[in-house]
Design a protein around this motif. Sequence first.
Motif, PDB file in Angstrom:
ATOM      1  N   UNK A  12     -26.379-112.929-101.958  1.00  0.00           N
ATOM      2  CA  UNK A  12     -27.061-111.640-101.916  1.00  0.00           C
ATOM      3  C   UNK A  12     -26.797-110.859-100.642  1.00  0.00           C
ATOM      4  N   UNK A  13     -27.624-109.837-100.422  1.00  0.00           N
ATOM      5  CA  UNK A  13     -27.558-109.056 -99.196  1.00  0.00           C
ATOM      6  C   UNK A  13     -26.254-108.295 -99.024  1.00  0.00           C
ATOM      7  N   UNK A  14     -25.828-108.134 -97.782  1.00  0.00           N
ATOM      8  CA  UNK A  14     -24.641-107.337 -97.488  1.00  0.00           C
ATOM      9  C   UNK A  14     -23.364-107.979 -98.002  1.00  0.00           C
ATOM     10  N   UNK A  15     -23.359-109.298 -98.129  1.00  0.00           N
ATOM     11  CA  UNK A  15     -22.177-109.966 -98.691  1.00  0.00           C
ATOM     12  C   UNK A  15     -21.998-109.579-100.155  1.00  0.00           C
ATOM     13  N   UNK A  16     -23.087-109.503-100.893  1.00  0.00           N
ATOM     14  CA  UNK A  16     -23.007-109.017-102.268  1.00  0.00           C
ATOM     15  C   UNK A  16     -22.542-107.565-102.291  1.00  0.00           C
ATOM     16  N   UNK A  17     -23.096-106.751-101.403  1.00  0.00           N
ATOM     17  CA  UNK A  17     -22.691-105.344-101.343  1.00  0.00           C
ATOM     18  C   UNK A  17     -21.202-105.214-101.028  1.00  0.00           C
ATOM     19  N   UNK A  18     -20.697-106.061-100.136  1.00  0.00           N
ATOM     20  CA  UNK A  18     -19.275-106.030 -99.793  1.00  0.00           C
ATOM     21  C   UNK A  18     -18.414-106.389-100.994  1.00  0.00           C
ATOM     22  N   UNK A  19     -18.825-107.387-101.759  1.00  0.00           N
ATOM     23  CA  UNK A  19     -18.081-107.759-102.967  1.00  0.00           C
ATOM     24  C   UNK A  19     -18.036-106.605-103.958  1.00  0.00           C
ATOM     25  N   UNK A  20     -19.146-105.925-104.122  1.00  0.00           N
ATOM     26  CA  UNK A  20     -19.200-104.789-105.047  1.00  0.00           C
ATOM     27  C   UNK A  20     -18.260-103.679-104.574  1.00  0.00           C
ATOM     28  N   UNK A  21     -18.296-103.369-103.289  1.00  0.00           N
ATOM     29  CA  UNK A  21     -17.470-102.287-102.745  1.00  0.00           C
ATOM     30  C   UNK A  21     -15.992-102.647-102.690  1.00  0.00           C
ATOM     31  N   UNK A  22     -15.680-103.951-102.799  1.00  0.00           N
ATOM     32  CA  UNK A  22     -14.290-104.414-102.752  1.00  0.00           C
ATOM     33  C   UNK A  22     -13.736-104.728-104.130  1.00  0.00           C
ATOM     34  N   UNK A  23     -14.534-104.530-105.176  1.00  0.00           N
ATOM     35  CA  UNK A  23     -14.080-104.861-106.523  1.00  0.00           C
ATOM     36  C   UNK A  23     -13.060-103.841-107.020  1.00  0.00           C
ATOM     37  N   UNK A  24     -12.121-104.314-107.826  1.00  0.00           N
ATOM     38  CA  UNK A  24     -11.139-103.439-108.444  1.00  0.00           C
ATOM     39  C   UNK A  24     -11.791-102.585-109.536  1.00  0.00           C
ATOM     40  N   UNK A  25     -11.040-101.595-110.021  1.00  0.00           N
ATOM     41  CA  UNK A  25     -11.519-100.805-111.139  1.00  0.00           C
ATOM     42  C   UNK A  25     -11.798-101.735-112.331  1.00  0.00           C
ATOM     43  N   UNK A  26     -12.992-101.608-112.888  1.00  0.00           N
ATOM     44  CA  UNK A  26     -13.393-102.458-114.002  1.00  0.00           C
ATOM     45  C   UNK A  26     -13.815-103.855-113.605  1.00  0.00           C
ATOM     46  N   UNK A  27     -13.944-104.094-112.289  1.00  0.00           N
ATOM     47  CA  UNK A  27     -14.319-105.420-111.825  1.00  0.00           C
ATOM     48  C   UNK A  27     -15.737-105.807-112.200  1.00  0.00           C
ATOM     49  N   UNK A  28     -15.982-107.113-112.253  1.00  0.00           N
ATOM     50  CA  UNK A  28     -17.299-107.636-112.603  1.00  0.00           C
ATOM     51  C   UNK A  28     -17.785-108.535-111.473  1.00  0.00           C
ATOM     52  N   UNK A  29     -19.001-108.277-110.997  1.00  0.00           N
ATOM     53  CA  UNK A  29     -19.620-109.073-109.936  1.00  0.00           C
ATOM     54  C   UNK A  29     -20.909-109.659-110.483  1.00  0.00           C
ATOM     55  N   UNK A  30     -21.050-110.977-110.392  1.00  0.00           N
ATOM     56  CA  UNK A  30     -22.304-111.604-110.806  1.00  0.00           C
ATOM     57  C   UNK A  30     -23.134-111.952-109.579  1.00  0.00           C
ATOM     58  N   UNK A  31     -24.440-111.968-109.768  1.00  0.00           N
ATOM     59  CA  UNK A  31     -25.381-112.166-108.661  1.00  0.00           C
ATOM     60  C   UNK A  31     -26.434-113.175-109.083  1.00  0.00           C
ATOM     61  N   UNK A  32     -26.628-114.234-108.257  1.00  0.00           N
ATOM     62  CA  UNK A  32     -27.607-115.259-108.643  1.00  0.00           C
ATOM     63  C   UNK A  32     -28.439-115.769-107.472  1.00  0.00           C
ATOM     64  N   UNK A  33     -28.252-115.223-106.260  1.00  0.00           N
ATOM     65  CA  UNK A  33     -28.981-115.778-105.113  1.00  0.00           C
ATOM     66  C   UNK A  33     -29.420-114.718-104.122  1.00  0.00           C
ATOM     67  N   UNK A  34     -30.292-115.115-103.205  1.00  0.00           N
ATOM     68  CA  UNK A  34     -30.804-114.164-102.217  1.00  0.00           C
ATOM     69  C   UNK A  34     -31.017-114.801-100.851  1.00  0.00           C
ATOM     70  N   UNK A  35     -30.294-115.910-100.577  1.00  0.00           N
ATOM     71  CA  UNK A  35     -30.536-116.616 -99.325  1.00  0.00           C
ATOM     72  C   UNK A  35     -30.164-115.758 -98.115  1.00  0.00           C
ATOM     73  N   UNK A  36     -29.201-114.826 -98.276  1.00  0.00           N
ATOM     74  CA  UNK A  36     -28.848-113.934 -97.176  1.00  0.00           C
ATOM     75  C   UNK A  36     -29.856-112.809 -97.047  1.00  0.00           C
ATOM     76  N   UNK A  37     -30.241-112.218 -98.173  1.00  0.00           N
ATOM     77  CA  UNK A  37     -31.226-111.133 -98.168  1.00  0.00           C
ATOM     78  C   UNK A  37     -31.528-110.749 -99.607  1.00  0.00           C
ATOM     79  N   UNK A  38     -32.725-110.195 -99.808  1.00  0.00           N
ATOM     80  CA  UNK A  38     -33.066-109.643-101.119  1.00  0.00           C
ATOM     81  C   UNK A  38     -32.646-108.186-101.227  1.00  0.00           C
TER      82      UNK A  38
END
Length: 325
Positions: free
Chosen positions: A220-246
């Motif tokens: 979660x947190x900014x690491x999740x945000x970084x993955x989303x912002x780094x995804x290719x067109x049509x990319x899929x990001x799954x999210x299952x945790x929040x140990x870094x941040x909610x």
Amino acid sequence: MVVSENEDKTFSRAISERTADDLPDGDLLVSVAYSSLNYKDALSASGNKGVTRNFPHTPGIDAAGTVVESGAGDFAAGDEVVLTGFDLGANTDGGFAEYVRVPAAWAVKRPDGLSLKESMVYGTAGFTAALSVLRLQEGGVTPDSGDVLVTGATGGVGCLAVGILAHAGYRVVASTGKESEKDFLMGLGAADVISREAADDQSGRPLLKSVWAGAVDTVGGNILATAIKSAKYGGVVTCCGNVASVDLPTSVFPFILRDVRLIGVATPDCPAGIRATLWQKMAGEWKLPNLDAVTIDSSLDELDPHIESILKGGIRGRVVVDLSR
């Protein structure tokens, strides 16, 4: 294991003797052979009331064992079953005990291809990893789509996601804050290992260079945000945790400019059909050949240091609890 709330509002845990009459109502009485340690278990074992409201309580959101008594037609005494999800170990006494009593809907018959112990190497962590991979595939991410990122890769969900993805033919890039674990992750099938810092962009930019066809984020947190912002067109990001941040510090731009999809992965109330399908996959085409490499064996008496370690992010892989030891 019984966790109790003390008069001064602190919590203590001890290995205690109880009777089957102390267990809640349910269709199945199961003799537990193995359980496993999850982050949620460590929170419950420490008195976290966001996980467990009432104490005394027995944690353990996973259990695998043999039905002793059954009041449900789908199960009979002698059936070997796997229990994960629902309320087990949260507010219903869980798998850190020799017996549990649960509704029949919480049980899945042990699939051929997995021993009871192997099912607990997977447990909720493996089920979450498998569901994450399924969601990527449903979103159109194939091995030919490009690299797939896994964050928090040495944790229970992360390492099993690395293994399942690699076993399914994906090129996996694992992110971890533990530089010493590169060989461990490469042994599970990661094609590359990057640092936590490399997966945690601090620039604040709304979009980053397109890198990932998909991502399994466990922190979660900014690491999740970084993955989303780094995804290719049509990319899929799954999210299952929040140990870094909610919190999720991102904008709408990845979604409206790159057609990125963010998919939440929640396993406790997963429908029975999907649950059975994923256990069959973990016992078959997604079964890892090196499960021992991710396994730490423990007895119930030996769990305390593992509980403290997992709360600090110090566990690599999965702690499997042998109730016969």
